[in-house]
Enzyme design. Sequence first.
Site, PDB file in Angstrom:
ATOM      1  N   HIS A   1       6.223   4.412  26.535  1.00  0.00           N
ATOM      2  CA  HIS A   1       5.523   3.393  26.205  1.00  0.00           C
ATOM      3  C   HIS A   1       6.272   2.363  26.417  1.00  0.00           C
ATOM      4  CE1 HIS A   1       2.005   5.354  24.295  1.00  0.00           C
ATOM      5  NE2 HIS A   1       2.943   6.199  24.337  1.00  0.00           N
ATOM      6  N   ARG A   2       6.154   1.604  27.604  1.00  0.00           N
ATOM      7  CA  ARG A   2       7.259   0.667  28.029  1.00  0.00           C
ATOM      8  C   ARG A   2       7.217  -0.564  27.675  1.00  0.00           C
ATOM      9  NH1 ARG A   2       4.283   1.621  33.654  1.00  0.00           N
ATOM     10  NH2 ARG A   2       2.660   2.018  32.031  1.00  0.00           N
TER      11      ARG A   2
ATOM     12  N   TYR B   1      20.979   4.952  20.213  1.00  0.00           N
ATOM     13  CA  TYR B   1      22.378   5.458  19.685  1.00  0.00           C
ATOM     14  C   TYR B   1      22.925   5.800  21.092  1.00  0.00           C
ATOM     15  CZ  TYR B   1      25.542   8.381  16.962  1.00  0.00           C
ATOM     16  OH  TYR B   1      26.672   8.823  16.142  1.00  0.00           O
ATOM     17  N   SER B   2      24.047   5.634  21.344  1.00  0.00           N
ATOM     18  CA  SER B   2      25.006   6.043  22.412  1.00  0.00           C
ATOM     19  C   SER B   2      25.618   7.272  22.354  1.00  0.00           C
ATOM     20  CB  SER B   2      25.893   4.845  22.858  1.00  0.00           C
ATOM     21  OG  SER B   2      26.698   5.319  23.884  1.00  0.00           O
TER      22      SER B   2
ATOM     23  N   ARG C   1      27.740  16.176  26.011  1.00  0.00           N
ATOM     24  CA  ARG C   1      26.545  16.161  25.647  1.00  0.00           C
ATOM     25  C   ARG C   1      25.281  16.647  26.423  1.00  0.00           C
ATOM     26  NH1 ARG C   1      24.193   9.964  27.012  1.00  0.00           N
ATOM     27  NH2 ARG C   1      25.287   9.692  28.611  1.00  0.00           N
TER      28      ARG C   1
ATOM     29  N   ASP D   1       5.108  -5.339  19.616  1.00  0.00           N
ATOM     30  CA  ASP D   1       4.165  -6.408  19.147  1.00  0.00           C
ATOM     31  C   ASP D   1       2.678  -5.705  18.969  1.00  0.00           C
ATOM     32  OD1 ASP D   1       1.880  -6.398  21.105  1.00  0.00           O
ATOM     33  OD2 ASP D   1       3.565  -7.196  22.240  1.00  0.00           O
ATOM     34  N   LEU D   2       1.948  -6.023  17.864  1.00  0.00           N
ATOM     35  CA  LEU D   2       1.021  -5.212  17.302  1.00  0.00           C
ATOM     36  C   LEU D   2       0.210  -4.826  18.256  1.00  0.00           C
ATOM     37  CD1 LEU D   2      -0.141  -4.300  14.549  1.00  0.00           C
ATOM     38  CD2 LEU D   2      -1.282  -6.683  14.294  1.00  0.00           C
ATOM     39  N   HIS D   3      -0.429  -5.753  19.013  1.00  0.00           N
ATOM     40  CA  HIS D   3      -1.276  -5.296  20.015  1.00  0.00           C
ATOM     41  C   HIS D   3      -0.647  -3.855  20.795  1.00  0.00           C
ATOM     42  CE1 HIS D   3      -3.571  -4.849  23.693  1.00  0.00           C
ATOM     43  NE2 HIS D   3      -2.617  -4.980  24.438  1.00  0.00           N
TER      44      HIS D   3
ATOM     45  N   ARG E   1      -0.966   8.150  20.263  1.00  0.00           N
ATOM     46  CA  ARG E   1      -0.143   9.235  19.811  1.00  0.00           C
ATOM     47  C   ARG E   1      -0.682   9.696  18.385  1.00  0.00           C
ATOM     48  NH1 ARG E   1       2.197  11.079  23.907  1.00  0.00           N
ATOM     49  NH2 ARG E   1       3.159   9.482  25.537  1.00  0.00           N
TER      50      ARG E   1
HETATM   51  C1  LIG Z   1      -2.082  12.982  25.047  1.00  0.00           C
HETATM   52  C2  LIG Z   1      -1.197  12.687  26.015  1.00  0.00           C
HETATM   53  C3  LIG Z   1      -0.807  13.368  27.283  1.00  0.00           C
HETATM   54  C4  LIG Z   1       0.226  12.809  28.261  1.00  0.00           C
HETATM   55  N1  LIG Z   1       0.626  13.672  29.333  1.00  0.00           N
HETATM   56  C5  LIG Z   1       1.485  13.131  30.269  1.00  0.00           C
HETATM   57  C6  LIG Z   1       2.028  13.939  31.370  1.00  0.00           C
HETATM   58  O1  LIG Z   1       1.594  15.148  31.460  1.00  0.00           O
HETATM   59  N2  LIG Z   1       2.842  13.521  32.297  1.00  0.00           N
HETATM   60  C7  LIG Z   1       3.010  12.387  32.179  1.00  0.00           C
HETATM   61  O2  LIG Z   1       3.934  11.689  32.784  1.00  0.00           O
HETATM   62  N3  LIG Z   1       2.743  11.455  31.179  1.00  0.00           N
HETATM   63  C8  LIG Z   1       1.735  11.917  30.377  1.00  0.00           C
HETATM   64  N4  LIG Z   1       1.253  11.180  29.136  1.00  0.00           N
HETATM   65  C9  LIG Z   1       2.045   9.590  29.227  1.00  0.00           C
HETATM   66  C10 LIG Z   1       0.834   8.774  29.551  1.00  0.00           C
HETATM   67  O3  LIG Z   1       0.401   8.832  30.914  1.00  0.00           O
HETATM   68  C11 LIG Z   1       1.393   7.197  29.255  1.00  0.00           C
HETATM   69  O4  LIG Z   1       2.568   7.308  30.336  1.00  0.00           O
HETATM   70  C12 LIG Z   1       1.950   6.953  28.206  1.00  0.00           C
HETATM   71  O5  LIG Z   1       0.753   7.262  27.289  1.00  0.00           O
HETATM   72  C13 LIG Z   1       2.152   5.474  27.848  1.00  0.00           C
HETATM   73  O6  LIG Z   1       0.877   4.526  27.963  1.00  0.00           O
HETATM   74  P1  LIG Z   1       0.931   3.312  28.956  1.00  0.00           P
HETATM   75  O7  LIG Z   1       1.430   3.232  30.253  1.00  0.00           O
HETATM   76  O8  LIG Z   1      -0.408   2.774  28.641  1.00  0.00           O
HETATM   77  O9  LIG Z   1       1.696   2.484  27.862  1.00  0.00           O
HETATM   78  P2  LIG Z   1       2.859   1.166  27.955  1.00  0.00           P
HETATM   79  O10 LIG Z   1       3.967   1.551  28.796  1.00  0.00           O
HETATM   80  O11 LIG Z   1       3.089   0.636  26.580  1.00  0.00           O
HETATM   81  O12 LIG Z   1       1.841   0.232  28.778  1.00  0.00           O
HETATM   82  C14 LIG Z   1       0.698  -0.414  27.932  1.00  0.00           C
HETATM   83  C15 LIG Z   1      -0.131  -1.084  29.275  1.00  0.00           C
HETATM   84  O13 LIG Z   1       0.679  -2.006  29.959  1.00  0.00           O
HETATM   85  C16 LIG Z   1       0.448  -1.850  31.186  1.00  0.00           C
HETATM   86  N5  LIG Z   1       1.811  -1.671  32.012  1.00  0.00           N
HETATM   87  C17 LIG Z   1       3.054  -1.509  31.433  1.00  0.00           C
HETATM   88  N6  LIG Z   1       3.839  -1.144  32.336  1.00  0.00           N
HETATM   89  C18 LIG Z   1       3.139  -1.462  33.423  1.00  0.00           C
HETATM   90  C19 LIG Z   1       3.825  -1.382  34.831  1.00  0.00           C
HETATM   91  N7  LIG Z   1       5.019  -1.077  35.401  1.00  0.00           N
HETATM   92  N8  LIG Z   1       2.741  -1.539  35.855  1.00  0.00           N
HETATM   93  C20 LIG Z   1       1.384  -1.371  35.627  1.00  0.00           C
HETATM   94  N9  LIG Z   1       0.936  -1.508  34.211  1.00  0.00           N
HETATM   95  C21 LIG Z   1       1.812  -1.527  33.332  1.00  0.00           C
HETATM   96  C22 LIG Z   1      -0.711  -0.792  31.505  1.00  0.00           C
HETATM   97  O14 LIG Z   1      -1.983  -1.257  31.553  1.00  0.00           O
HETATM   98  C23 LIG Z   1      -0.515  -0.095  30.291  1.00  0.00           C
HETATM   99  O15 LIG Z   1      -1.602   0.693  29.766  1.00  0.00           O
HETATM  100  C24 LIG Z   1       0.550  11.486  28.171  1.00  0.00           C
HETATM  101  C25 LIG Z   1       0.398  10.720  27.042  1.00  0.00           C
HETATM  102  C26 LIG Z   1      -0.745  11.289  26.012  1.00  0.00           C
HETATM  103  C27 LIG Z   1      -0.978  10.400  24.984  1.00  0.00           C
END
Ligand SMILES: Cc1cc2nc3c(=O)[nH]c(=O)nc-3n(C[C@H](O)[C@H](O)[C@H](O)COP(=O)(O)OP(=O)(O)OC[C@H]3O[C@@H](n4cnc5c(N)ncnc54)[C@H](O)[C@@H]3O)c2cc1C
Length: 301
Positions: free
Chosen positions: A113-114, A121-122, A196, A212-214, A223
């Site tokens: 979740h980027r 912690y290092s 490690r 942030d909340l969103h 999750r």
């Molecule tokens: C049940 C489950 C199974 C999963 N299985 C796998 C798996 O097998 N392998 C795997 O690799 N991952 C897996 N994931 C992780 C999933 O693919 C997402 O990486 C993770 O849920 C984070 O979601 P997100 O990218 O929407 O969130 P965030 O990183 O918080 O991003 C939120 C939103 O911001 C936008 N955003 C953020 N950064 C960027 C960017 N750099 N470029 C474009 N848009 C961006 C996108 O619209 C994104 O939806 C799994 C997740 C879940 C919940």
Amino acid sequence: MPLTEDQIAEIAAQRSVSQPTMRATAPGMEKHLYTAYEVLDHGFVRVIDYMGDDAAIVQAARVSYGAGTKKSRDDSGLIRYLMRHWHSTPFEMCEVKLHVKLPVFVARQWIRHRTANVNEYSARYSILDREFYIPAPEQLAAQSTVNNQGRGAVLEGAEAAKVLEILKGDAGRAYDHYEEMLSQEGQAGLARELARMNLPANVYTQWYWKVDLHNLFHFLRLRADEHAQYEIRVYAETICKIVADWVPAAYGAFEDYRLGGVNLSAKALDCVKRMLKGEAVTQENSGMSKGEWREFEGLLG
Ligand SMILES: Cc1cc2nc3c(=O)[nH]c(=O)nc-3n(C[C@H](O)[C@H](O)[C@H](O)COP(=O)(O)OP(=O)(O)OC[C@H]3O[C@@H](n4cnc5c(N)ncnc54)[C@H](O)[C@@H]3O)c2cc1C
């Protein structure tokens, strides 16, 4: 035990001091500040700081000069409207900073979740504690035969005992070797950043995580969902309870539209309309694939 006596005393000292402020505070969140809520066998979640409350969402949506609140019923109606229509930026006006202690394999899922700020912690700088996640017996399940990303029946008896023995034995041995490599008699010992690397993924790490909340709602939607792995889900569920107290109106809307609500495809919506007219809709005449139909039936119960 996730916290030592000293750490508990430090938190109590921090909780005993309060400061006057003109900033908005949320009474529901104040009661959680600094308290560590235990998760898994050694983990926790605790709120370090937060900004905003339900009124801050309304205030931003109305770009108001004052507190921005009208009647609280109007406010929660507006918050529900914003949530329903994906008007997300007002929710970004609220922020929370958490201190989380979690196993490394959970951290790997979490860090995906980027849209958050993280400081971990290092283990280059500090020595990791001898703390490993060992699942409770009811979580020790076999590989699911229907879901490649899930669990099946709980292991029992000798099979469960054997798995626990392996998990505990491997963790203990790896930590013994970690300590041994760090402290070679009469010599400097191996660098922490290298020692490690043979620790297993169930060793605990810690971080400060600000979001942030969103974006927190996005994290919680994914999750706290039943499809998420149990070990990250329990953290999300703990955070859900805190957020429900912090921003009750926003959390209520999130629970209704996101956690409890579903998105229907155009085809699925068409099927619902046909069903309401009394038509016998089946997978064959639905236009949906078998997988889509199975999930659709699951949604309708
Ligand atoms: C049940 C489950 C199974 C999963 N299985 C796998 C798996 O097998 N392998 C795997 O690799 N991952 C897996 N994931 C992780 C999933 O693919 C997402 O990486 C993770 O849920 C984070 O979601 P997100 O990218 O929407 O969130 P965030 O990183 O918080 O991003 C939120 C939103 O911001 C936008 N955003 C953020 N950064 C960027 C960017 N750099 N470029 C474009 N848009 C961006 C996108 O619209 C994104 O939806 C799994 C997740 C879940 C919940």
